[in-house]
Design a protein around this motif. Structure first.
Motif, PDB file in Angstrom:
ATOM      1  N   UNK A   1       0.856  -1.195   0.000  1.00 16.61           N
ATOM      2  CA  UNK A   1       0.000   0.000   0.000  1.00 16.61           C
ATOM      3  C   UNK A   1       0.889   1.241   0.000  1.00 16.61           C
ATOM      4  N   UNK A   2       1.926   1.184   0.824  1.00 19.79           N
ATOM      5  CA  UNK A   2       2.846   2.313   0.962  1.00 19.79           C
ATOM      6  C   UNK A   2       3.550   2.600  -0.381  1.00 19.79           C
ATOM      7  N   UNK A   3       4.048   1.521  -1.021  1.00 16.80           N
ATOM      8  CA  UNK A   3       4.747   1.688  -2.299  1.00 16.80           C
ATOM      9  C   UNK A   3       3.805   2.232  -3.375  1.00 16.80           C
ATOM     10  N   UNK A   4       2.577   1.680  -3.349  1.00 19.84           N
ATOM     11  CA  UNK A   4       1.606   2.119  -4.353  1.00 19.84           C
ATOM     12  C   UNK A   4       1.310   3.603  -4.170  1.00 19.84           C
ATOM     13  N   UNK A   5       1.153   4.006  -2.906  1.00 21.41           N
ATOM     14  CA  UNK A   5       0.862   5.416  -2.611  1.00 21.41           C
ATOM     15  C   UNK A   5       2.008   6.306  -3.036  1.00 21.41           C
ATOM     16  N   UNK A   6       3.213   5.824  -2.807  1.00 18.40           N
ATOM     17  CA  UNK A   6       4.397   6.605  -3.148  1.00 18.40           C
ATOM     18  C   UNK A   6       4.524   6.757  -4.663  1.00 18.40           C
TER      19      UNK A   6
ATOM     20  N   UNK B   1       7.643  11.927  -4.048  1.00 15.66           N
ATOM     21  CA  UNK B   1       8.239  11.886  -2.702  1.00 15.66           C
ATOM     22  C   UNK B   1       7.721  12.990  -1.794  1.00 15.66           C
ATOM     23  N   UNK B   2       7.563  14.182  -2.357  1.00 12.16           N
ATOM     24  CA  UNK B   2       7.094  15.320  -1.559  1.00 12.16           C
ATOM     25  C   UNK B   2       5.960  15.992  -2.327  1.00 12.16           C
ATOM     26  N   UNK B   3       4.971  16.457  -1.590  1.00 13.49           N
ATOM     27  CA  UNK B   3       3.810  17.082  -2.236  1.00 13.49           C
ATOM     28  C   UNK B   3       3.549  18.440  -1.594  1.00 13.49           C
ATOM     29  N   UNK B   4       3.380  19.458  -2.474  1.00 10.53           N
ATOM     30  CA  UNK B   4       2.907  20.745  -1.963  1.00 10.53           C
ATOM     31  C   UNK B   4       1.433  20.766  -2.326  1.00 10.53           C
TER      32      UNK B   4
ATOM     33  N   UNK C   1      12.105  17.750   2.027  1.00  8.72           N
ATOM     34  CA  UNK C   1      10.826  18.374   2.408  1.00  8.72           C
ATOM     35  C   UNK C   1      11.079  19.673   3.165  1.00  8.72           C
ATOM     36  N   UNK C   2      12.057  19.628   4.064  1.00 12.67           N
ATOM     37  CA  UNK C   2      12.397  20.807   4.876  1.00 12.67           C
ATOM     38  C   UNK C   2      12.863  21.950   3.968  1.00 12.67           C
ATOM     39  N   UNK C   3      13.722  21.603   3.002  1.00 12.10           N
ATOM     40  CA  UNK C   3      14.246  22.624   2.083  1.00 12.10           C
ATOM     41  C   UNK C   3      13.117  23.205   1.239  1.00 12.10           C
ATOM     42  N   UNK C   4      12.227  22.331   0.787  1.00 13.12           N
ATOM     43  CA  UNK C   4      11.099  22.778  -0.051  1.00 13.12           C
ATOM     44  C   UNK C   4      10.179  23.687   0.757  1.00 13.12           C
ATOM     45  N   UNK C   5       9.952  23.315   2.003  1.00 17.11           N
ATOM     46  CA  UNK C   5       9.079  24.125   2.879  1.00 17.11           C
ATOM     47  C   UNK C   5       9.666  25.534   3.050  1.00 17.11           C
ATOM     48  N   UNK C   6      10.979  25.592   3.192  1.00 18.40           N
ATOM     49  CA  UNK C   6      11.642  26.901   3.334  1.00 18.40           C
ATOM     50  C   UNK C   6      11.416  27.730   2.073  1.00 18.40           C
ATOM     51  N   UNK C   7      11.569  27.090   0.910  1.00 13.84           N
ATOM     52  CA  UNK C   7      11.358  27.795  -0.358  1.00 13.84           C
ATOM     53  C   UNK C   7       9.912  28.301  -0.447  1.00 13.84           C
TER      54      UNK C   7
ATOM     55  N   UNK D   1       5.491  11.882   1.086  1.00 14.79           N
ATOM     56  CA  UNK D   1       4.499  10.873   0.682  1.00 14.79           C
ATOM     57  C   UNK D   1       4.000  10.075   1.881  1.00 14.79           C
ATOM     58  N   UNK D   2       4.912   9.885   2.842  1.00 14.89           N
ATOM     59  CA  UNK D   2       4.566   9.112   4.028  1.00 14.89           C
ATOM     60  C   UNK D   2       3.551   9.876   4.874  1.00 14.89           C
TER      61      UNK D   2
END
Lengths: 568, 240
Positions: free
Chosen positions: A45-50, A55-58, A380-386, A407-408
């Protein structure tokens, strides 16, 4: 030394010990099987969701979405951790198939096919354009996801070898209804066997049919050196593919502005257009593909109210099997630009002279080193800063409730629920396994009573209380180890061959079907042995044996030797 | 006792059994000495406390009062592990009902006290010599052909010979035999007694033998009788 010696003698010469060994064996095996299947399920399920979302979603929790996404995308793509990104629009609407008289509510997802393929496994989820490559070649001529010539050749080679193997087997073996075996002696089993034989026959025909088509395609392949591009490959292959029937002109081209109907849509595989057999294969009637469809989008204004629904004509060009049932059951994918326009999320010139920027619902991002959870979290942290910085620099941007999640984190609720369920089931079965402790206790109690005189003898020849107690503790340890070891092997082997056991034994001989592939998303029973969990299970089983043996061992140790010798 | 040094000395032994409210005083001030290499027969009527005194002598049972001296040392002052060691190395028990472990074969039954005596590393290093000793002993007792038989496959006399071999494997200073012929027919009993007498002569071991059979008792150097909880002399080798 004598303790170990006596333990082995009691173990090998007392038949009653078979019961606690069997109890430990079955419990260990049961726990390993349940834990492995649940772990496999969670991971699938996890792999399918990923694979579905990168990996990261805004994402914006507001249906109106957020603006300036292209600038934001550029800023994010400039980050060293980011490999690719794609914008996505999610809206709700209706799907109408006029030829079928079918009308249903759906979730409409607007995707940019090229960048979506870079970020997620969406392309791999498509049947016609990915899993049936000879058709993909055909589709290359009519639009669709990019398939490179090299990819196609590599895939064709695999299929060619597979097809040859099937061909050889077919020539060696006559396809016939297998005879009813002697064990199917009662009526119900004879009927069941006939059904199985029929299904087997159909399955063989289905496989051979597919292999034949793959073979024909692969045989038609010119040497790979010929290809310089996908277009050259198409030019070389299309006339040689005998199964290829070109769609009427460019009518069905995906995202072709000149075509009528203009655009193609991709439907979820579980929307109910296809039937699924016991083996989990989807049977795709040709009528579904290239069926005309009317898609109606229900746009939402910035204030959150509904506005005029927008409809458009489309053509079903493919189906997507993401293996997430809730997605495959109700999702329709359409070109990003088209959906954006229908949902009124495109750039708009306002009456006051201002401009409302184009919007999207999500930006899905793939990061480098995506196998490393720490790297994904750092990205994710870097993207959030941007995103935060971007928000400060663009105060006019429409950006309601934008959040950056991995994704998690996106599927945390569901995954954690399944995770908890796995832990709960393992715990409950573990509680049931307390029976093992009771069984060992009772049998040891009986053994200690039975061995009362032996205890007296051992003490008479100089055995200490500790020594006598140790014999029974060691005995418990050996019994639980003797049960845990085959339990471990049996459990791992069962998990290894669970699908074969289910199909070729339980179903075939007894008509029992626990994993119905018509119902479950995964066509095979998911399984993954978690070595950590297995080690804990085995350890607990051994501890259970020790606990069960402890009280009888203490009773034995305290036995008065003279009374023990007089015991009848 | 006849001038040999005292090996085992029981002084003023008292023992009372309690069954509910009833109290049965079995031993009331019993005194007994067994010299080194002496063969003592303890006789008495059934229920007179012969076996109890034997068990107290072999430290299988404790007395309410009195003292047991082994080699001049008071065993009640020994630590628990020293008592276990002493019982293992210095005493050999032969019981009326043989008391062999049914899961073990003849050789294993005989070797068991040797295994108890040896620490694990010693058991590994000295396994072969001990096995050789056990085989010699069993051969001497006429059991060389029965090594792999289990007790259930042996006759009563054979079982008792195995029990004797087991008692002798650690070369104990004292052999405590509790009616060793009580469960055997007279002829087999005679064979067992001949064997005990032979071993006593060969190995010069002290033997304390409990019996109520006068014929058996007569094989001993000295006969004592337990009556009213006290030990009374009956005869010595010189008087016989």
């Amino acid at each position: 030394m004598y303790k170990l010696f006596l333990c082995f003698r009691y173990l090998t010469r007392k038949g009653i010990v078979a019961f606690p060994i069997l109890a430990v064996w079955l419990c260990v095996m049961m726990l390993i099987i349940v834990n492995s299947i649940m772990t496999g399920f969670v991971n699938r399920v996890r792999d399918a969701g990923r694979g579905l979302m990168g990996d990261v979603v805004i994402e914006s929790s507001d249906m109106a979405g957020f603006g300036h996404y292209r600038k934001l995308q550029s800023a994010i793509n400039a980050l060293p951790q980011v490999a690719a990104s794609t914008p996505v629009i999610t809206v709700y609407g209706l799907l109408n198939l006029p030829e079928w008289g079918d009308n249903r509510p759906v979730q409409i997802v607007g995707i940019d096919s090229v960048s979506k393929a870079d970020v997620t496994d969406f392309r791999q989820s498509l049947f016609w354009q990915y899993k049936a490559p000879h058709q993909a070649v055909a589709d290359l001529g009519g639009g669709g996801f990019p398939v490179s010539g090299r990819q196609l050749v590599a895939r064709a080679k695999v299929l060619y070898n597979k097809a040859l193997a099937v061909e050889n087997r077919r020539q060696k073996r006559l396809l016939a209804m297998p005879p009813i075996p002697p064990h199917a002696w009662f009526y119900g089993m004879r009927e069941h066997w006939r059904q199985i034989a029929h299904e087997d026959f159909e399955q063989s025909v289905y496989r051979l049919d597919r292999a034949d088509r793959d073979l024909q395609f692969a045989r038609g392949l010119p040497p790979p050196a010929v290809y310089k591009s996908a277009a050259a490959l198409v030019a070389a292959l299309v006339p040689r593919d005998p199964s290829f029937k070109p769609p009427p002109a460019a009518a069905y081209r995906y995202d072709n502005p000149k075509a009528e109907p203009k655009n193609g849509i991709i439907v979820g595989v579980d929307m109910g257009f296809y039937t699924r057999d016991r083996f989990g294969h989807y049977h795709r009637p040709q009528v579904v593909r290239f069926s005309p469809a009317i898609l109606t989008v229900v746009p939402v204004t910035l204030k959150g109210t509904l506005t005029t629904p927008q409809s458009g004509r489309f053509m079903i060009v493919d189906d997507s099997h993401t293996k997430v049932f809730t997605v495959d059951r109700r999702t329709v994918y359409a070109p990003f630009k088209v959906v954006q326009k229908m949902a009124f999320m495109q750039r708009q010139d306002l009456l006051d002279g201002g401009v409302r920027p184009a919007r999207c619902s999500q930006i899905q991002i793939r990061v480098h080193d995506d196998g490393n959870p720490a790297a994904v979290l750092a990205a994710r942290q870097a993207i959030e800063t941007v995103v935060d910085k971007f928000e400060r620099n663009h105060p006019q941007m429409i950006m309601a409730n934008v959040k950056v999640k991995t994704w998690d984190q996106m599927q945390a609720e569901f995954i954690h629920a399944v995770d908890k369920e796995r832990d709960l089931i393992t715990f409950l079965l573990g509680l049931m396994s307390l029976v093992v402790v009771v069984v060992i206790f009772l049998i040891f109690f009986m053994i200690v009573r039975d061995k009362t005189r032996d205890i007296g003898i051992i003490k008479a020849i100089g055995g200490s209380e500790f020594g006598v107690g140790s014999i029974f503790v060691l005995y418990g340890l050996l019994i639980s180890a003797a049960g845990a070891l085959p339990g471990l092997i049996g459990g791992v082997l069962f998990v290894r061959y669970d699908n074969q056991i289910h199909d070729d034994f339980l179903w075939r001989y007894f008509g029992i079907s626990i994993w119905n592939r018509k119902i479950y998303v995964f066509s095979r029973i998911p399984d993954q042995v978690d070595s950590h969990a297995v080690a804990i299970i085995v350890l607990l089983a051994i501890v259970a044996g020790l606990v069960g043996a402890l009280i009888p061992a203490m009773i034995a140790a305290r036995q008065d030797p003279v009374e023990a010798l007089r015991y009848e | 006792m006849t001038g040999r040094g005292v090996l085992l000395e029981l002084t003023d032994i008292r023992k009372t059994f309690r069954t509910g409210p009833a109290e049965i005083q079995v031993l009331c001030g019993a005194n007994l000495q067994v010299g080194r290499g002496e063969f003592v027969a303890l006789t008495g009527s059934s229920g007179s406390g012969k076996s109890t005194l034997l068990h107290i002598a072999g430290m299988l049972e404790t007395c309410d009062s009195g003292s047991v001296l082994f080699g001049g040392e008071k065993v009640s002052e020994f630590s628990r592990s020293r008592r276990h060691n002493l019982r293992n190395r210095s005493f050999g028990f032969v019981f009326q009902l043989y008391h062999l472990l049914p899961e073990l074969n003849v050789l294993e039954n005989v070797l068991l006290p040797a295994m108890v005596a040896a620490p694990w590393y010693d058991a590994l290093l000295r396994a072969r010599p001990r096995k050789k000793e056990a085989l010699e002993l069993l051969e001497e007792l006429g059991l060389a052909g029965r090594l792999s038989h289990r007790p259930a496959e042996l006759s009563g006399g054979e079982r008792q010979r195995v029990a004797i071999a087991r008692a002798l494997i650690n070369k104990p200073a004292v052999l405590l035999a509790d009616e060793p012929t009580g469960n055997l027919d007279p002829r087999t009993g005679q064979v067992i007694m001949d064997l005990l007498a032979r071993l006593h002569t060969q190995l010069n071991q002290s033997i304390l033998l409990v019996t109520h059979d006068a014929v058996v008792a007569n094989r001993a150097d000295r006969i004592v009788r337990l009556a009213d909880g006290r030990v009374e002399p009956v005869s010595t080798a010189e008087s016989k």
